[in-house]
Motif scaffolding. Structure first.
Motif, PDB file in Angstrom:
ATOM      1  N   MET A   1       0.837  -1.204   0.000  1.00 46.94           N
ATOM      2  CA  MET A   1       0.000   0.000   0.000  1.00 46.94           C
ATOM      3  C   MET A   1       0.869   1.251   0.000  1.00 46.94           C
ATOM      4  SD  MET A   1      -2.577   1.964   0.360  1.00 46.94           S
ATOM      5  CE  MET A   1      -2.292   3.621   0.898  1.00 46.94           C
ATOM      6  N   ARG A   2       1.913   1.260   0.857  1.00 43.74           N
ATOM      7  CA  ARG A   2       2.842   2.401   0.868  1.00 43.74           C
ATOM      8  C   ARG A   2       3.529   2.545  -0.492  1.00 43.74           C
ATOM      9  NH1 ARG A   2       4.693   4.756   5.493  1.00 43.74           N
ATOM     10  NH2 ARG A   2       4.390   2.918   6.767  1.00 43.74           N
ATOM     11  N   GLN A   3       3.880   1.391  -1.082  1.00 43.46           N
ATOM     12  CA  GLN A   3       4.532   1.438  -2.399  1.00 43.46           C
ATOM     13  C   GLN A   3       3.592   2.000  -3.460  1.00 43.46           C
ATOM     14  OE1 GLN A   3       5.304  -2.517  -1.626  1.00 43.46           O
ATOM     15  NE2 GLN A   3       7.490  -2.469  -2.040  1.00 43.46           N
ATOM     16  N   ALA A   4       2.309   1.607  -3.389  1.00 43.88           N
ATOM     17  CA  ALA A   4       1.335   2.106  -4.368  1.00 43.88           C
ATOM     18  C   ALA A   4       1.185   3.616  -4.243  1.00 43.88           C
ATOM     19  CB  ALA A   4      -0.016   1.414  -4.163  1.00 43.88           C
ATOM     20  N   LEU A   5       1.195   4.092  -3.006  1.00 42.66           N
ATOM     21  CA  LEU A   5       1.056   5.535  -2.751  1.00 42.66           C
ATOM     22  C   LEU A   5       2.253   6.279  -3.331  1.00 42.66           C
ATOM     23  CD1 LEU A   5      -1.203   6.989  -1.183  1.00 42.66           C
ATOM     24  CD2 LEU A   5       0.294   6.999   0.814  1.00 42.66           C
ATOM     25  N   GLN A   6       3.429   5.747  -3.038  1.00 43.12           N
ATOM     26  CA  GLN A   6       4.646   6.417  -3.500  1.00 43.12           C
ATOM     27  C   GLN A   6       4.775   6.335  -5.020  1.00 43.12           C
ATOM     28  OE1 GLN A   6       7.439   4.355  -0.982  1.00 43.12           O
ATOM     29  NE2 GLN A   6       7.324   5.888   0.631  1.00 43.12           N
ATOM     30  N   ALA A   7       4.417   5.176  -5.580  1.00 48.47           N
ATOM     31  CA  ALA A   7       4.521   5.018  -7.034  1.00 48.47           C
ATOM     32  C   ALA A   7       3.607   6.004  -7.756  1.00 48.47           C
ATOM     33  CB  ALA A   7       4.166   3.590  -7.426  1.00 48.47           C
ATOM     34  N   ALA A   8       2.504   6.377  -7.089  1.00 49.56           N
ATOM     35  CA  ALA A   8       1.548   7.305  -7.703  1.00 49.56           C
ATOM     36  C   ALA A   8       1.952   8.760  -7.480  1.00 49.56           C
ATOM     37  CB  ALA A   8       0.150   7.054  -7.139  1.00 49.56           C
ATOM     38  N   GLY A   9       3.057   8.973  -6.780  1.00 52.59           N
ATOM     39  CA  GLY A   9       3.520  10.347  -6.567  1.00 52.59           C
ATOM     40  C   GLY A   9       2.797  11.068  -5.440  1.00 52.59           C
ATOM     41  N   HIS A  10       2.088  10.288  -4.602  1.00 51.07           N
ATOM     42  CA  HIS A  10       1.371  10.856  -3.451  1.00 51.07           C
ATOM     43  C   HIS A  10       2.336  10.866  -2.261  1.00 51.07           C
ATOM     44  CE1 HIS A  10      -1.597  11.149  -0.202  1.00 51.07           C
ATOM     45  NE2 HIS A  10      -2.571  11.295  -1.085  1.00 51.07           N
ATOM     46  N   ALA A  11       2.309  11.913  -1.466  1.00 47.06           N
ATOM     47  CA  ALA A  11       3.152  11.958  -0.264  1.00 47.06           C
ATOM     48  C   ALA A  11       2.827  10.773   0.646  1.00 47.06           C
ATOM     49  CB  ALA A  11       2.918  13.265   0.489  1.00 47.06           C
ATOM     50  N   ASP A  12       3.828  10.294   1.369  1.00 44.27           N
ATOM     51  CA  ASP A  12       3.600   9.183   2.296  1.00 44.27           C
ATOM     52  C   ASP A  12       3.001   9.746   3.581  1.00 44.27           C
ATOM     53  OD1 ASP A  12       3.571   7.123   4.044  1.00 44.27           O
ATOM     54  OD2 ASP A  12       5.599   6.434   3.612  1.00 44.27           O
ATOM     55  N   THR A  13       1.674   9.754   3.630  1.00 42.88           N
ATOM     56  CA  THR A  13       0.953  10.340   4.769  1.00 42.88           C
ATOM     57  C   THR A  13       0.367   9.261   5.671  1.00 42.88           C
ATOM     58  OG1 THR A  13      -1.015  10.512   3.384  1.00 42.88           O
ATOM     59  CG2 THR A  13       0.382  12.472   3.515  1.00 42.88           C
ATOM     60  N   ILE A  14       0.864   8.027   5.523  1.00 42.70           N
ATOM     61  CA  ILE A  14       0.310   6.914   6.309  1.00 42.70           C
ATOM     62  C   ILE A  14       0.643   7.091   7.786  1.00 42.70           C
ATOM     63  CG2 ILE A  14       0.371   4.424   6.712  1.00 42.70           C
ATOM     64  CD1 ILE A  14       1.052   4.072   3.748  1.00 42.70           C
ATOM     65  N   ILE A  15      -0.370   6.870   8.598  1.00 39.30           N
ATOM     66  CA  ILE A  15      -0.218   6.989  10.052  1.00 39.30           C
ATOM     67  C   ILE A  15      -0.685   5.703  10.712  1.00 39.30           C
ATOM     68  CG2 ILE A  15      -1.288   8.087  12.077  1.00 39.30           C
ATOM     69  CD1 ILE A  15      -1.092  10.716  10.695  1.00 39.30           C
ATOM     70  N   ALA A  16       0.128   5.207  11.643  1.00 40.03           N
ATOM     71  CA  ALA A  16      -0.314   4.115  12.496  1.00 40.03           C
ATOM     72  C   ALA A  16      -1.164   4.759  13.585  1.00 40.03           C
ATOM     73  CB  ALA A  16       0.882   3.389  13.102  1.00 40.03           C
ATOM     74  N   ALA A  17      -2.455   4.530  13.550  1.00 41.92           N
ATOM     75  CA  ALA A  17      -3.376   5.230  14.447  1.00 41.92           C
ATOM     76  C   ALA A  17      -3.208   4.735  15.884  1.00 41.92           C
ATOM     77  CB  ALA A  17      -4.808   5.033  13.981  1.00 41.92           C
TER      78      ALA A  17
END
Ligand code: 5CA
Length: 150
Positions: free
Chosen positions: A1-17
């Motif tokens: 999922m992180r890779q998909a986000l980065q591959a799409a050029g989206h900032a890595d905004t993932i947070i462990a809640a």
């Protein structure tokens, strides 16, 4: 999922809640935002194929409206099928990074809300995004999909 986000050029905004984000209500409580700002990534089965609907956490999707847009009958798949086509378990289905890239629609109510939070592939991870980024990421088309209460 992180890779998909980065591959799409989206900032890595993932947070462990700090708490469960399995449901929209739990995610809103954990992130300190409104339930409307939580994106539900809902999988429907249309003509045997997965269709993704990105809906505001406070809205219910009207299957008849989706059927009219998709031009085919709409079924609610079981959790096993959702997992098979997306690679994600219910409660953690992300808008991107699916095993089978689905056709997608975006609940137009999301266009007025910012920021938005979506599941990041687990029931305890979310990422911050916007409706415009999601349209870009998923190829979704905005549509009026909200069920209007009688
Ligand atoms: N992490 C939260 C907020 S981002 C989340 O994933 N919410 S959700 O709404 O996208 O995922 C829960 C949705 O999964 C429910 O709204 C419901 O439509 C669907 N669901 C729940 N249980 C099942 C099930 N047994 N089979 C199929 N779909 C289900």
């Amino acid at each position: 999922m992180r890779q998909a986000l980065q591959a799409a050029g989206h900032a890595d905004t993932i947070i462990a809640a700090p708490a469960s984000t399995r449901t929209a209500a739990e995610a809103a409580a954990a992130m300190g935002c409104t339930v409307a700002q939580i994106i539900k990534s809902l999988i429907f089965r249309v003509g045997g194929q997965p269709v993704l609907v990105l809906a505001s956490g406070i809205n219910r999707v009207d299957p008849a409206k989706l059927a009219a847009l998709a031009g085919a009958a709409v079924e609610r798949p079981d959790a096993a099928w959702v997992r098979a086509v997306t690679g994600f378990a219910i409660g953690g289905v992300a808008p991107i990074g699916h095993l089978t890239p689905p056709l997608a629609w975006l609940d137009e109510d999301l266009l007025a809300l910012d920021p938005l939070w979506a599941a990041a592939g687990s029931p305890a991870h979310v990422f911050r995004t916007s409706a415009w980024q999601l349209l870009d990421l998923t190829g979704a088309r905005p549509a009026a999909l909200r069920e209007v209460p009688p």
